[in-house]
Write an enzyme that holds these catalytic residues in place. Structure first.
Site, PDB file in Angstrom:
ATOM      1  N   SER A  49       6.531  30.144  26.176  1.00 28.53           N
ATOM      2  CA  SER A  49       7.683  29.415  25.659  1.00 28.53           C
ATOM      3  C   SER A  49       8.407  28.821  26.855  1.00 28.53           C
ATOM      4  O   SER A  49       8.077  29.129  28.000  1.00 28.53           O
ATOM      5  CB  SER A  49       8.612  30.357  24.884  1.00 28.53           C
ATOM      6  OG  SER A  49       9.038  31.430  25.722  1.00 28.53           O
ATOM      7  N   ASN A  98      -5.239  25.357  14.180  1.00 29.91           N
ATOM      8  CA  ASN A  98      -4.931  25.301  12.735  1.00 29.91           C
ATOM      9  C   ASN A  98      -6.049  24.547  12.019  1.00 29.91           C
ATOM     10  O   ASN A  98      -6.022  23.313  11.956  1.00 29.91           O
ATOM     11  CB  ASN A  98      -3.605  24.562  12.473  1.00 29.91           C
ATOM     12  CG  ASN A  98      -2.382  25.419  12.669  1.00 29.91           C
ATOM     13  OD1 ASN A  98      -2.476  26.581  13.037  1.00 29.91           O
ATOM     14  ND2 ASN A  98      -1.219  24.851  12.429  1.00 29.91           N
ATOM     15  N   HIS A 108      -2.647  32.182  19.754  1.00 32.34           N
ATOM     16  CA  HIS A 108      -2.448  30.752  20.016  1.00 32.34           C
ATOM     17  C   HIS A 108      -1.184  30.515  20.825  1.00 32.34           C
ATOM     18  O   HIS A 108      -0.873  29.375  21.177  1.00 32.34           O
ATOM     19  CB  HIS A 108      -2.389  29.968  18.707  1.00 32.34           C
ATOM     20  CG  HIS A 108      -1.026  29.893  18.075  1.00 32.34           C
ATOM     21  ND1 HIS A 108      -0.277  31.010  17.780  1.00 32.34           N
ATOM     22  CD2 HIS A 108      -0.280  28.823  17.675  1.00 32.34           C
ATOM     23  CE1 HIS A 108       0.871  30.624  17.239  1.00 32.34           C
ATOM     24  NE2 HIS A 108       0.892  29.311  17.153  1.00 32.34           N
ATOM     25  N   SER A 157       2.579  30.342  30.723  1.00 33.80           N
ATOM     26  CA  SER A 157       1.476  30.092  29.810  1.00 33.80           C
ATOM     27  C   SER A 157       0.212  30.580  30.513  1.00 33.80           C
ATOM     28  O   SER A 157       0.250  30.926  31.696  1.00 33.80           O
ATOM     29  CB  SER A 157       1.377  28.598  29.487  1.00 33.80           C
ATOM     30  OG  SER A 157       2.530  28.147  28.801  1.00 33.80           O
TER      31      SER A 157
END
Length: 475
Positions: free
Chosen positions: A371, A325, A394, A376
């Site tokens: 999640s 971000n 992301h 991952s």
């Protein structure tokens, strides 16, 4: 108008410009019309060079999460809406010498969770354990602003991974802008250094499996099959959280004065060279410094907790830390550009000049969380990722809101996805699954489809898959 480039890459011509979408057929067909409305609003900002969605794209405030948007520095725009409210939010992975079989015992994993929670506050407001850290130092100097005692390799200058194995150890900017920060913001930010925060932030213990096609890279990075790693997701906490609303308000006032706007009142922007644009960019860099330090200190707390369990010889060197971000000046096509990444991750390939020295040869690790209850991934960028300004997903990306998740998903369904009651159960720190139901796997897209989209588009490839064993969630 739709142009299909193949390889999970579609180019859509909207009223105000072109949107590139990187997604396989299944993900693409489920994006929904709202994301295109938001894209068209974003494209109405003048002189846009490029805009795209990664496969985790979903509706956000003003701009979809999963957006990469580019302007030239000389005549471009900056938008807090296309940065996001949690400035500098990102990922971090640390290596351990442990293997999966070392921590398969549930009682031991419970002990590890409890030990980590002792050092890493996991509530929304936070209460730092590090009262000798000065906020003015870390927002100005990044990791360099920390007392040496909190940088584990401070005394080993030839191998200072804390500074060399991170995307950025310090953002330099005009610190005179800090004079505009109110006292209460300094105080609250000080209270939250090294704290996890709520929402989708987490610390996760995972075991990894190496993809054969990238085994050589994995070994150079210090990864091995069955290795336990620590994945951390957090951001700039109150520091960035208070900057966003304040400067959104300032931008909106300036836009009214200039007589500009879009169909979405939540989308704000200003020319880079205006006072509003410069103030935001400089203070955004302060939040990026805070975010990197915050993850560093969370990792420091994790190491201290693991030492309580496994002894003082336990070391957990950082693999990489990176953000998703921000708006950052980068050189592309032989000119400086401002690259906005809102919920997208930079993934540079081998040999790219922007890589840190430690990863020049291989490209850097790109850290993609799934999640709770799902895999991952640790990826590496491909040279063909240039077409998307080296941006990839992301994470999995939400598929439904928190409220809808609580209405549509039962605790039993959540428990089943976490393999509760089995030897493979993913343990959590919260006393009940009900308290974190809105973060269940059913709230997110299928991360494997998201990764398939990225790989199929030639943006990045998988180095290792990471499967969860224990999760510490903030509330």
């Amino acid at each position: 108008m739709l142009k299909d480039h193949g390889n999970n890459h579609r180019e859509i011509t909207l009223q105000h410009g072109k949107l590139h979408v990187f997604a396989n057929d299944e993900v693409y067909e489920n994006l929904g019309h709202k994301v295109y409305e938001m894209a068209d609003n974003n494209l109405s900002i003048p002189r846009n060079v490029y805009m795209s969605y990664t496969p985790d794209a979903h509706v956000g405030i003003g701009t979809c999460i999963g957006t990469t948007a580019v302007w030239n520095m000389k005549d471009g725009f900056v938008s807090p809406s296309i940065v996001g409210s949690d400035i500098g939010c990102g990922m971090r992975v640390h290596l351990t010498p442990l293997k999966k079989e070392d921590i398969v015992d549930k009682k031991l994993r419970r002990e590890m969770i409890k030990a980590i929670e002792k050092y890493v506050p996991a509530n929304e407001r936070g209460a730092t354990h590090y009262q000798n850290i000065r906020v003015e130092k870390i927002v100005s100097e990044g990791i360099h602003g920390l007392p040496p005692q909190y940088v584990p390799d401070y005394y080993t200058p030839k191998n200072r991974r804390s500074l060399t194995h991170v995307e950025h150890d310090k953002f330099t900017y005009d610190t005179d802008y800090l004079d505009t920060i109110p006292d209460k913001m300094w105080s609250r930010a000080w209270q939250q250094v090294g704290t996890l925060g709520g929402g989708n932030h987490f610390v996760e213990l995972q075991h990894i499996s190496i993809r054969e096609e990238n085994r050589e890279i994995a070994e150079k990075w210090g990864l091995f099959d069955g290795q336990v790693v620590v994945m951390i997701h957090s951001g700039s906490r109150a520091w960035g959280g208070m900057l966003g609303p304040k400067y959104t308000k300032d931008f909106r006032a300036a836009m009214e004065k200039w007589g500009v706007g879009t169909a979405d009142p939540n989308l704000v922007f200003a020319p880079i060279d205006t006072e509003e644009g410069q103030r935001y960019l400089n203070l955004m860099y302060s939040a990026l410094n805070y975010a990197v330090v915050n993850r560093h200190m969370i990792a420091y707390g994790v190491r201290e907790g693991l030492r309580d369990v496994f002894g003082s010889d336990m070391e957990t060197p950082v693999l990489y830390d990176l953000m998703h971000n921000y708006a950052l000046k980068e050189f592309h096509r032989n000119q400086p550009m401002l690259i906005h990444r809102k919920g997208t991750t930079r993934a540079l390939p081998a040999g790219h000049f922007l890589n840190r020295e430690a990863y020049k040869e291989t490209g850097h690790p790109a850290l993609i969380p799934g999640s709770m209850g799902t895999s991952s991934y640790i990826m590496v960028g491909e040279t063909s990722g240039e077409k998307n300004f080296y941006s990839i997903c992301h994470g999995a990306g939400r598929v439904r809101s928190r409220r809808a998740t609580k209405e549509l998903v039962s605790v039993d369904q959540f428990a089943q996805s976490m393999k509760v009651g089995t030897e493979e159960e993913v343990l959590v720190n919260q006393r009940t699954l009900q308290s974190i139901l809105d973060e269940c796997p059913q709230a997110y897209k299928d991360v494997d489809q998201v990764i398939d989209s990225v790989v199929g588009a030639g943006l990045a490839s998988v180095v290792a898959e990471c499967k969860p064993m224990a999760v510490i969630k903030g509330v």
